[in-house]
Design a protein around this motif. Structure first.
Motif, PDB file in Angstrom:
ATOM      1  N   ILE A 272     -24.475  36.138 -22.483  1.00 57.19           N
ATOM      2  CA  ILE A 272     -24.291  37.359 -21.675  1.00 57.19           C
ATOM      3  C   ILE A 272     -24.124  38.561 -22.606  1.00 57.19           C
ATOM      4  CG2 ILE A 272     -22.723  38.571 -20.078  1.00 57.19           C
ATOM      5  CD1 ILE A 272     -22.020  35.745 -18.899  1.00 57.19           C
ATOM      6  N   GLN A 273     -23.253  38.394 -23.577  1.00 52.39           N
ATOM      7  CA  GLN A 273     -22.990  39.511 -24.506  1.00 52.39           C
ATOM      8  C   GLN A 273     -24.249  39.907 -25.269  1.00 52.39           C
ATOM      9  OE1 GLN A 273     -20.235  41.397 -24.916  1.00 52.39           O
ATOM     10  NE2 GLN A 273     -19.136  40.306 -23.326  1.00 52.39           N
ATOM     11  N   LYS A 274     -25.004  38.903 -25.696  1.00 52.62           N
ATOM     12  CA  LYS A 274     -26.216  39.201 -26.487  1.00 52.62           C
ATOM     13  C   LYS A 274     -27.165  40.089 -25.704  1.00 52.62           C
ATOM     14  CE  LYS A 274     -29.567  36.083 -27.109  1.00 52.62           C
ATOM     15  NZ  LYS A 274     -30.153  34.817 -27.572  1.00 52.62           N
ATOM     16  N   PHE A 275     -27.453  39.721 -24.456  1.00 55.98           N
ATOM     17  CA  PHE A 275     -28.427  40.507 -23.688  1.00 55.98           C
ATOM     18  C   PHE A 275     -27.840  41.828 -23.190  1.00 55.98           C
ATOM     19  CE2 PHE A 275     -30.430  36.261 -23.414  1.00 55.98           C
ATOM     20  CZ  PHE A 275     -31.606  36.605 -24.052  1.00 55.98           C
ATOM     21  N   TYR A 276     -26.572  41.830 -22.841  1.00 54.61           N
ATOM     22  CA  TYR A 276     -25.955  43.097 -22.397  1.00 54.61           C
ATOM     23  C   TYR A 276     -25.860  44.099 -23.555  1.00 54.61           C
ATOM     24  CZ  TYR A 276     -24.766  41.740 -17.583  1.00 54.61           C
ATOM     25  OH  TYR A 276     -24.828  41.414 -16.250  1.00 54.61           O
ATOM     26  N   ARG A 277     -25.609  43.594 -24.751  1.00 56.30           N
ATOM     27  CA  ARG A 277     -25.557  44.509 -25.898  1.00 56.30           C
ATOM     28  C   ARG A 277     -26.947  45.070 -26.214  1.00 56.30           C
ATOM     29  NH1 ARG A 277     -20.676  44.583 -28.463  1.00 56.30           N
ATOM     30  NH2 ARG A 277     -19.263  42.947 -27.717  1.00 56.30           N
ATOM     31  N   ARG A 278     -27.953  44.227 -26.048  1.00 59.25           N
ATOM     32  CA  ARG A 278     -29.330  44.723 -26.249  1.00 59.25           C
ATOM     33  C   ARG A 278     -29.658  45.772 -25.191  1.00 59.25           C
ATOM     34  NH1 ARG A 278     -33.056  39.354 -27.208  1.00 59.25           N
ATOM     35  NH2 ARG A 278     -32.043  38.608 -29.097  1.00 59.25           N
ATOM     36  N   ALA A 279     -29.239  45.496 -23.947  1.00 62.27           N
ATOM     37  CA  ALA A 279     -29.506  46.452 -22.864  1.00 62.27           C
ATOM     38  C   ALA A 279     -28.781  47.768 -23.128  1.00 62.27           C
ATOM     39  CB  ALA A 279     -29.074  45.861 -21.524  1.00 62.27           C
ATOM     40  N   PHE A 294     -21.981  52.173 -17.637  1.00 59.68           N
ATOM     41  CA  PHE A 294     -22.341  50.986 -16.849  1.00 59.68           C
ATOM     42  C   PHE A 294     -22.407  49.746 -17.750  1.00 59.68           C
ATOM     43  CE2 PHE A 294     -26.195  48.517 -15.336  1.00 59.68           C
ATOM     44  CZ  PHE A 294     -25.585  47.899 -14.257  1.00 59.68           C
ATOM     45  N   MET A 295     -23.056  49.877 -18.886  1.00 60.35           N
ATOM     46  CA  MET A 295     -23.178  48.735 -19.791  1.00 60.35           C
ATOM     47  C   MET A 295     -21.864  48.440 -20.502  1.00 60.35           C
ATOM     48  SD  MET A 295     -26.066  47.575 -19.145  1.00 60.35           S
ATOM     49  CE  MET A 295     -25.560  46.126 -20.048  1.00 60.35           C
ATOM     50  N   ASP A 296     -21.182  49.489 -20.953  1.00 56.23           N
ATOM     51  CA  ASP A 296     -19.923  49.282 -21.690  1.00 56.23           C
ATOM     52  C   ASP A 296     -18.902  48.516 -20.855  1.00 56.23           C
ATOM     53  OD1 ASP A 296     -20.698  50.446 -24.038  1.00 56.23           O
ATOM     54  OD2 ASP A 296     -19.856  52.417 -23.598  1.00 56.23           O
ATOM     55  N   THR A 297     -18.750  48.913 -19.585  1.00 53.08           N
ATOM     56  CA  THR A 297     -17.719  48.279 -18.756  1.00 53.08           C
ATOM     57  C   THR A 297     -18.032  46.800 -18.533  1.00 53.08           C
ATOM     58  OG1 THR A 297     -18.837  49.008 -16.746  1.00 53.08           O
ATOM     59  CG2 THR A 297     -17.025  50.351 -17.502  1.00 53.08           C
ATOM     60  N   GLN A 298     -19.302  46.488 -18.373  1.00 52.91           N
ATOM     61  CA  GLN A 298     -19.657  45.080 -18.157  1.00 52.91           C
ATOM     62  C   GLN A 298     -19.449  44.255 -19.424  1.00 52.91           C
ATOM     63  OE1 GLN A 298     -23.269  44.535 -15.335  1.00 52.91           O
ATOM     64  NE2 GLN A 298     -23.411  46.588 -16.175  1.00 52.91           N
ATOM     65  N   ILE A 299     -19.774  44.849 -20.564  1.00 58.56           N
ATOM     66  CA  ILE A 299     -19.570  44.143 -21.836  1.00 58.56           C
ATOM     67  C   ILE A 299     -18.085  43.801 -22.000  1.00 58.56           C
ATOM     68  CG2 ILE A 299     -19.586  44.494 -24.355  1.00 58.56           C
ATOM     69  CD1 ILE A 299     -22.335  45.990 -23.867  1.00 58.56           C
ATOM     70  N   VAL A 300     -17.215  44.758 -21.687  1.00 61.07           N
ATOM     71  CA  VAL A 300     -15.762  44.519 -21.796  1.00 61.07           C
ATOM     72  C   VAL A 300     -15.311  43.512 -20.729  1.00 61.07           C
ATOM     73  CG1 VAL A 300     -13.482  45.593 -21.574  1.00 61.07           C
ATOM     74  CG2 VAL A 300     -15.301  46.782 -22.810  1.00 61.07           C
ATOM     75  N   PHE A 301     -15.811  43.684 -19.509  1.00 57.90           N
ATOM     76  CA  PHE A 301     -15.413  42.817 -18.392  1.00 57.90           C
ATOM     77  C   PHE A 301     -15.708  41.346 -18.699  1.00 57.90           C
ATOM     78  CE2 PHE A 301     -16.169  40.794 -14.223  1.00 57.90           C
ATOM     79  CZ  PHE A 301     -15.001  41.134 -13.557  1.00 57.90           C
ATOM     80  N   TYR A 302     -16.909  41.076 -19.190  1.00 53.73           N
ATOM     81  CA  TYR A 302     -17.278  39.673 -19.435  1.00 53.73           C
ATOM     82  C   TYR A 302     -16.671  39.132 -20.734  1.00 53.73           C
ATOM     83  CZ  TYR A 302     -19.794  40.063 -15.188  1.00 53.73           C
ATOM     84  OH  TYR A 302     -20.066  40.267 -13.851  1.00 53.73           O
ATOM     85  N   LYS A 303     -16.280  40.036 -21.605  1.00 59.91           N
ATOM     86  CA  LYS A 303     -15.513  39.617 -22.785  1.00 59.91           C
ATOM     87  C   LYS A 303     -14.136  39.139 -22.306  1.00 59.91           C
ATOM     88  CE  LYS A 303     -13.916  41.547 -27.203  1.00 59.91           C
ATOM     89  NZ  LYS A 303     -12.503  41.863 -26.961  1.00 59.91           N
ATOM     90  N   GLU A 304     -13.553  39.900 -21.380  1.00 57.74           N
ATOM     91  CA  GLU A 304     -12.241  39.517 -20.829  1.00 57.74           C
ATOM     92  C   GLU A 304     -12.339  38.230 -20.012  1.00 57.74           C
ATOM     93  OE1 GLU A 304     -10.429  42.753 -18.704  1.00 57.74           O
ATOM     94  OE2 GLU A 304     -10.491  44.059 -20.452  1.00 57.74           O
ATOM     95  N   GLU A 305     -13.430  38.082 -19.296  1.00 56.67           N
ATOM     96  CA  GLU A 305     -13.607  36.863 -18.498  1.00 56.67           C
ATOM     97  C   GLU A 305     -13.687  35.639 -19.415  1.00 56.67           C
ATOM     98  OE1 GLU A 305     -15.756  36.873 -14.617  1.00 56.67           O
ATOM     99  OE2 GLU A 305     -17.066  35.451 -15.642  1.00 56.67           O
TER     100      GLU A 305
END
Lengths: 326, 87
Positions: A272-279, A294-305
């Protein structure tokens, strides 16, 4: 910009879209309106009766991507609500078709009819904007073909052990339709603002984003995917199925078990992180604070998950250890 | 440390290590109809019958965590009532 305001800022536009759907629902023939109402109110939450609360950090691309790209390309016209509504029409069409293909519907013809009605509305919006010789029609027909390719792949695909379910090659196939249904709207926004040269970069962003999103979706839906043909091409289920060597029928318990492996957790959330960081890298080109947020919040959210799951795993082992030593 | 703990000690460590590292072994434990019997049969660990329910409760509580969703921060800035949700 806060995580919240990238959505709330467009509340008026969303109300306009909801009103449009409500009026259309009232005008539908009685033979189709109950089905349309089901999709608008229960399957998707376009005409919500009760407020839906959601943690915005999990990311809501539909239909906000249209507004964010419109901002990025300085489109301040009423046309943006029309264009954003195409993402609701195509979501309806896709959901209806998915249910039809899953074989879970009672009235197949009714579903085909409703899907066609919504696709017609989708098509007519573009037809009202673009002349016959516009590059847009080439993009739309190509996307339609990509969507068809996905549907054929989805039916014909046979999972074999040598396929890596978290690989780019696999995720590209399983998320192909998502690019196909979002690109026309965003390409349309680029074309009407004379930004068509940015369409390849938009496509690149969508490909990376939807590959990451597909993994996210599979982490949420694996329990229902277990009952679907071909496991709904869930990377989670294919991977675990391989790990248990297919000696047994894949069960919920096998997946619960898999989430106790740090290797598995890291594979899922690392992908997830790999593709979200590319996006995220892809959207920097557009210099849009909305898209970046939009991208930053999801990267943090799924890191926390991921951390939450690692923590859950540790607690489980600690408690098991205490219990059997007691 | 109880007598039973001393007897089970090495087995428990080995069992937890196996759970950690061996996907197939962990899968067998999770999919077994009777985890207490599994512990005895596969790991040589004796668990009192009274702990059967505790073990089942632990497994149940772990499974309830899924699908993993971080709790909504209702009322905080991170959560919002949305106008349209398309999943």
């Amino acid at each position: 910009l806060s995580d919240y305001s990238i959505y709330s800022e467009f509340s008026e536009g969303l109300k306009w879209i909801a009103k449009k759907h409500r009026l259309e629902l009232e005008s539908f023939p009685k033979s189709i309106s109950p089905l349309a109402e089901h999709y608008l109110k229960n399957r998707l939450f376009i005409l919500t009766e009760k407020p839906v609360k959601i943690d915005v950090r999990s990311g809501m691309p539909f239909p906000y991507l249209a507004y964010w790209f419109a901002k990025a390309f300085s489109l301040d016209d009423k046309i943006i609500n029309k264009l954003a509504s195409t993402l609701t029409y195509i979501s309806l069409t896709v959901s209806i078709r998915d249910d039809l293909l899953d074989g879970t519907v009672q009235s197949a013809h009714g579903h085909v009819c409703l899907a066609n009605l919504y696709y017609d509305k989708y098509f007519r919006i573009f037809k009202s904007i673009f002349p016959p010789n516009s590059i847009f029609w080439h993009i739309l027909s190509n996307c339609l073909n990509e969507w068809s390719r996905y549907e054929s792949w989805s039916y014909l695909f046979e999972y074999k052990n040598q396929i890596k379910p978290f690989s780019q090659a696999f995720l590209k196939e399983s998320s192909r339709y998502l690019v196909a249904i979002t690109l026309p709207t965003l390409a349309a926004i680029a074309i009407v603002t004379n930004n068509q040269t940015k369409i390849p970069q938009i496509t690149k962003f969508l490909k990376n984003y939807w590959m990451g999103w597909k993994v996210v979706d599979d982490t949420k839906d694996w329990q229902s995917d277990l009952r679907m043909p071909n496991f709904n091409h869930s990377c989670i289920l294919y991977y675990v199925s391989d790990k248990i060597n297919r000696k047994n029928v894949l069960s919920k318990d096998s997946i619960f078990s898999a989430f106790l492996s740090t290797d598995f957790i890291n594979l899922v959330y690392g992908t997830i992180q790999k593709f979200y960081r590319r996006a995220r890298r892809d959207v920097l080109t557009f210099k849009s604070p909305y898209l970046t947020r939009f991208m930053d919040t999801q990267i943090v959210f799924y890191k926390e998950e991921r951390e939450e799951i690692i923590n859950t795993r540790s607690i489980f082992y600690d408690q098991l250890d205490k219990l059997i030593v007691k | 440390v109880s007598k039973r703990t001393k007897n089970n000690g090495p087995s428990i460590r080995r069992f937890v290590e196996n759970l950690n590292s061996d996907d197939e072994f962990r899968n067998q434990f999770f999919t077994s109809d009777d985890p207490v019997e599994f512990l005895k049969r596969e790991a040589g660990i004796t668990v009192e019958p009274s702990q059967r329910n505790e073990l089942k409760a632990l497994l149940r509580s772990y499974k309830k965590k899924f699908p993993m969703k971080l709790k909504l921060a209702i009322g905080k800035e991170d959560s919002m009532e949305i106008d349209i949700y398309l999943g």
